[in-house]
Motif scaffolding. Structure first.
Motif, PDB file in Angstrom:
ATOM      1  N   VAL A 497       0.953  -1.118  -0.237  1.00 13.69           N
ATOM      2  CA  VAL A 497      -0.022  -0.183  -0.113  1.00 13.69           C
ATOM      3  C   VAL A 497       0.791   1.253  -0.060  1.00 13.69           C
ATOM      4  N   ASP A 498       0.891   2.168  -1.035  1.00 17.49           N
ATOM      5  CA  ASP A 498       1.803   3.163  -0.995  1.00 17.49           C
ATOM      6  C   ASP A 498       1.035   4.446  -0.668  1.00 17.49           C
ATOM      7  N   PRO A 499       1.531   5.520  -0.270  1.00 17.06           N
ATOM      8  CA  PRO A 499       1.133   6.750   0.541  1.00 17.06           C
ATOM      9  C   PRO A 499       0.354   7.195  -0.822  1.00 17.06           C
ATOM     10  N   ALA A 500      -0.767   7.956  -0.621  1.00 15.90           N
ATOM     11  CA  ALA A 500      -1.576   8.603  -1.569  1.00 15.90           C
ATOM     12  C   ALA A 500      -0.804   9.804  -2.050  1.00 15.90           C
ATOM     13  N   PRO A 501      -0.719  10.081  -3.352  1.00 19.99           N
ATOM     14  CA  PRO A 501      -0.155  11.290  -3.791  1.00 19.99           C
ATOM     15  C   PRO A 501      -0.709  12.617  -3.235  1.00 19.99           C
ATOM     16  N   GLY A 502       0.167  13.492  -2.805  1.00 14.95           N
ATOM     17  CA  GLY A 502       0.009  14.872  -2.340  1.00 14.95           C
ATOM     18  C   GLY A 502      -0.539  14.633  -0.957  1.00 14.95           C
ATOM     19  N   VAL A 503      -0.438  13.785  -0.051  1.00 16.13           N
ATOM     20  CA  VAL A 503      -0.679  13.794   1.279  1.00 16.13           C
ATOM     21  C   VAL A 503       0.107  14.195   2.210  1.00 16.13           C
ATOM     22  N   ALA A 504       1.468  14.012   1.856  1.00 12.91           N
ATOM     23  CA  ALA A 504       2.387  14.377   2.801  1.00 12.91           C
ATOM     24  C   ALA A 504       2.494  15.751   3.392  1.00 12.91           C
ATOM     25  N   PRO A 505       2.128  16.940   2.829  1.00  9.07           N
ATOM     26  CA  PRO A 505       2.341  18.062   3.392  1.00  9.07           C
ATOM     27  C   PRO A 505       0.899  18.215   4.310  1.00  9.07           C
ATOM     28  N   VAL A 506       0.023  17.505   3.971  1.00 14.31           N
ATOM     29  CA  VAL A 506      -1.337  17.577   4.770  1.00 14.31           C
ATOM     30  C   VAL A 506      -1.057  16.821   6.346  1.00 14.31           C
ATOM     31  N   TYR A 507      -0.126  15.797   6.263  1.00  7.27           N
ATOM     32  CA  TYR A 507       0.069  15.175   7.622  1.00  7.27           C
ATOM     33  C   TYR A 507       1.374  15.856   8.313  1.00  7.27           C
ATOM     34  N   GLU A 508       2.163  16.494   7.475  1.00  6.58           N
ATOM     35  CA  GLU A 508       3.112  17.425   8.096  1.00  6.58           C
ATOM     36  C   GLU A 508       2.417  18.268   9.186  1.00  6.58           C
ATOM     37  N   ALA A 509       1.580  18.912   8.558  1.00  4.26           N
ATOM     38  CA  ALA A 509       0.649  20.020   9.294  1.00  4.26           C
ATOM     39  C   ALA A 509      -0.262  19.520  10.394  1.00  4.26           C
ATOM     40  N   ARG A 510      -0.694  18.292  10.193  1.00  4.13           N
ATOM     41  CA  ARG A 510      -1.680  17.634  11.025  1.00  4.13           C
ATOM     42  C   ARG A 510      -0.765  16.889  12.346  1.00  4.13           C
ATOM     43  N   VAL A 511       0.437  16.547  12.050  1.00  4.38           N
ATOM     44  CA  VAL A 511       1.204  15.889  13.068  1.00  4.38           C
ATOM     45  C   VAL A 511       1.737  17.042  13.972  1.00  4.38           C
ATOM     46  N   ARG A 512       1.934  18.220  13.370  1.00  2.00           N
ATOM     47  CA  ARG A 512       2.259  19.408  14.437  1.00  2.00           C
ATOM     48  C   ARG A 512       1.052  19.831  15.475  1.00  2.00           C
ATOM     49  N   ALA A 513       0.127  19.782  14.654  1.00  2.00           N
ATOM     50  CA  ALA A 513      -1.235  20.339  15.446  1.00  2.00           C
ATOM     51  C   ALA A 513      -1.593  19.197  16.613  1.00  2.00           C
ATOM     52  N   TYR A 514      -1.268  17.968  16.016  1.00  2.58           N
ATOM     53  CA  TYR A 514      -1.721  16.643  16.918  1.00  2.58           C
ATOM     54  C   TYR A 514      -0.680  16.918  18.114  1.00  2.58           C
ATOM     55  N   ALA A 515       0.650  17.142  17.824  1.00  8.06           N
ATOM     56  CA  ALA A 515       1.724  17.069  18.903  1.00  8.06           C
ATOM     57  C   ALA A 515       1.194  18.272  20.040  1.00  8.06           C
ATOM     58  N   ALA A 516       0.668  19.533  19.413  1.00 10.55           N
ATOM     59  CA  ALA A 516       0.354  20.392  20.295  1.00 10.55           C
ATOM     60  C   ALA A 516      -0.825  20.218  21.166  1.00 10.55           C
ATOM     61  N   PHE A 517      -1.879  19.479  20.627  1.00 13.26           N
ATOM     62  CA  PHE A 517      -2.908  19.171  21.286  1.00 13.26           C
ATOM     63  C   PHE A 517      -2.725  18.172  22.419  1.00 13.26           C
ATOM     64  N   GLU A 518      -1.819  17.454  22.024  1.00 10.35           N
ATOM     65  CA  GLU A 518      -1.312  16.230  22.989  1.00 10.35           C
ATOM     66  C   GLU A 518      -0.642  16.989  24.258  1.00 10.35           C
ATOM     67  N   ARG A 519       0.212  17.851  23.908  1.00 13.13           N
ATOM     68  CA  ARG A 519       0.973  18.531  25.075  1.00 13.13           C
ATOM     69  C   ARG A 519      -0.011  19.172  25.990  1.00 13.13           C
ATOM     70  N   GLU A 520      -1.049  20.045  25.292  1.00 17.53           N
ATOM     71  CA  GLU A 520      -2.034  20.744  26.059  1.00 17.53           C
ATOM     72  C   GLU A 520      -2.840  19.868  26.926  1.00 17.53           C
ATOM     73  N   SER A 521      -3.286  18.762  26.471  1.00 14.92           N
ATOM     74  CA  SER A 521      -4.048  17.941  26.952  1.00 14.92           C
ATOM     75  C   SER A 521      -3.311  17.081  28.162  1.00 14.92           C
ATOM     76  N   ALA A 522      -2.122  16.706  27.865  1.00 10.39           N
ATOM     77  CA  ALA A 522      -1.266  16.051  29.064  1.00 10.39           C
ATOM     78  C   ALA A 522      -1.108  17.058  30.107  1.00 10.39           C
ATOM     79  N   ALA A 523      -0.949  18.326  29.815  1.00 10.39           N
ATOM     80  CA  ALA A 523      -0.667  19.311  30.707  1.00 10.39           C
ATOM     81  C   ALA A 523      -1.720  19.718  31.430  1.00 10.39           C
ATOM     82  N   GLY A 524      -2.905  19.708  30.933  1.00 11.08           N
ATOM     83  CA  GLY A 524      -4.348  20.247  31.416  1.00 11.08           C
ATOM     84  C   GLY A 524      -5.008  19.189  32.234  1.00 11.08           C
TER      85      GLY A 524
END
Ligand code: XUL
Length: 524
Positions: A497-524
């Motif tokens: 199963v190969d990555p779908a074309p064009g999704v790499a930048p989408v997940y670069e941004a989502r991973v950053r947002a997810y990491a921030a949400f995780e940090r906030e939630s673990a802190a709160g």
């Protein structure tokens, strides 16, 4: 004459043998003996002994010895020409420790073929039972060792893992504290993965860096005993531990017992043993840096191979020596199938419906929605108070199916970043790997191809492959690892199963947002 190699996996509930033909590239036999059913006299349930304290879980080492006789008796009946076995390697459940007295070397050298292994070796134990990986009774000792080593991060940097109750060092310390006389009587401490080769070779076998790393006692960078960790654990430990030797080193030829009683060749070699997870890394064909397996089970487990030693600054996961050289990580995510099932059930879907919901929603969910899948306390990242946190998703929104799988894959990407190698290919195993949509999300988030890998006995197969590799090196004709595993430890054909074309930048941004949400939630 066929060139056969034997892998034995002494696991919690059973002993499994896999015999491979190195030239035909086939598995000749796979046999498993469940300890409870085969050897009921030892009184185990699911391979273990329990008492009143639920945190104490032991097993009888002589049962493992008796099982060795039983499985070697079975092999000829399975059509295996045991005289053609050129080498044997052992995989063992990790962390379990066996305590031997000073009579062990002489007894191991000459078991009586008329009596069998268990009777011949009944006098060698300084402790009747072995604490195993399911034992969690050493919290006090973990704290003491951690303090002496300068805190959890320092201990992880030194030994590859923070202190865990099941790890051998804390177990040894507890034995020393609670049974000082028996500890003093202990001349040799073995792991399960070195005890079984000790029997096979008739001499105390070394410990390898794969299983040695599961003790909180080995310097992970140099793959030698860590003097500070030894001192923090128990007095005189240095003299009781065998040396650490490469996973491919030869312990010796099989002891004469196995020639006389079981018909093995006197030339058959015994390799150093290793832990079941390190052996599985070989049995899954993960023999080059950047190869990763993700097992999608009740918990999800990420096994990665690394060229150099790196330890997470936060003490996440474990670093073990890889029996194929270099290092491997093992990172456990507790909310695996458990979390996927909870989302599926809340939406009243079956797995086909869950897959359809993933298909019908866009990668990254338009950048709006996130879900932290902490249905249960989480191991990675460490979350003690469970609770699912959600952004932009109603309770009845089918997009939650994609959100939970994206969350799991993004969390894996974030919490394995410390390894310093992005995966080049991923092998997916475990029940949920049958779900193609989940594999598509895996490929998209990690940005590499994913292959489905069907395993039955990956630890025993890995041990058999190690036997072939070690024997070839000892014979002066080393075989490169990719050739060792070729045809025997490979993913399902046409499962890529190969990555779908064009999704790499989408997940670069989502991973950053997810990491921030995780940090906030673990802190709160
Ligand atoms: C690994 C662990 C288990 C055992 C199972 O750290 O404790 O996976 O190796 O046999």
């Amino acid at each position: 004459m066929a060139r056969l190699f034997l892998g034995l996996d002494s696991s919690t509930q059973s002993l499994t043998a896999v015999v491979i033909d190195a030239d035909a590239r086939t598995t000749v036999a796979e046999v498993s003996l469940a300890f409870d059913a085969t050897l009921p006299a030892y009184g185990t349930r699911n391979g273990v002994l329990r008492g009143d304290d639920p945190t104490v879980v032991h097993a009888p080492p002589l049962m493992w010895a008796a099982a060795l006789d039983r499985i070697l008796e079975r092999l000829p009946r399975e059509g295996v020409d045991v005289a053609s076995i050129l080498a044997v390697a052992v995989s063992g459940q990790q962390h379990g420790s066996v305590y031997l007295n000073a009579s062990a070397p002489a007894a191991l050298a000459a078991p009586d073929p008329a009596k069998g292994l268990a009777d011949s070796l009944s006098g060698i134990l300084a402790r009747a039972t072995a604490p195993i990986w399911m034992d969690s009774s050493t919290s006090a000792e973990c704290a003491e060792i951690t303090r002496a080593m300068g805190g959890p991060a320092a201990l992880a940097q030194a030994t590859g893992s923070a202190a865990f109750e099941r790890f051998t060092g804390p177990q040894i310390r507890k034995f020393f504290k609670t049974e000082p006389t028996a500890y003093a009587r202990t001349a040799h401490i073995a792991l399960v993965s070195s005890f079984v080769p000790s029997i096979l070779a008739g001499r105390i076998a070394p410990i390898d860096p794969g299983d040695g790393a599961g003790m909180n006692l080995m310097d992970i960078a140099s793959k030698r005993w860590h003097p500070g960790a030894l001192a923090a654990t128990a007095p005189g430990l240095d003299a009781k531990l065998p040396p650490i030797a490469d996973s491919w080193s030869v312990v010796g030829p099989v002891a004469p017992y196995f020639v006389r009683r079981h018909g093995l060749s006197p030339k058959a070699l015994v390799l150093a043993g290793s832990g079941d997870n390190p052996c599985s890394v070989v049995g899954l064909g993960l023999v080059e840096p950047g190869m990763v397996a993700i097992s999608l089970g009740t918990s999800d487990t990420y096994f990665g191979t690394m060229p150099a030693c790196r330890v997470s600054a936060e003490g996440e996961g474990h670093v073990f020596g890889s029996p194929a050289g270099g290092y491997m990580s093992l990172v456990c995510f507790k909310n695996g199938s458990l979390a996927r099932e909870r989302v599926r059930d809340a939406l009243g879907l079956d797995w086909a419906g869950f897959a359809a919901a993933i298909r019908d929603t866009p990668p990254g969910l338009d950048g709006k929605s996130l879900l932290l899948p902490w249905f249960e306390p989480e191991i990675t990242p460490r979350v003690l108070t469970p609770g699912v946190r959600v952004r932009g998703l109603a309770e009845t929104d089918r997009a939650r199916c994609r959100a939970v799988v994206e969350a799991q894959m993004m969390s894996m990407r974030i919490h394995t970043g410390w390894m310093g190698v992005r995966p080049g290919r991923i092998y997916a195993t475990g029940g949920a790997s049958a779900n193609r949509e989940i594999l598509q999300v895996m490929a998209d988030v990690h940005g590499c191809p994913v292959f489905r890998f069907e395993t039955t006995a990956s630890a025993a197969l890995g041990a058999a492959l190690r036997a072939f590799h070690g024997w070839s090196a000892a014979a002066g004709a080393p075989v490169p690892w990719p050739d060792v595993v070729r045809g025997l430890a490979e993913p399902v054909a046409a499962s890529r199963v190969d990555p779908a074309p064009g999704v790499a930048p989408v997940y670069e941004a989502r991973v950053r947002a997810y990491a921030a949400f995780e940090r906030e939630s673990a802190a709160g």
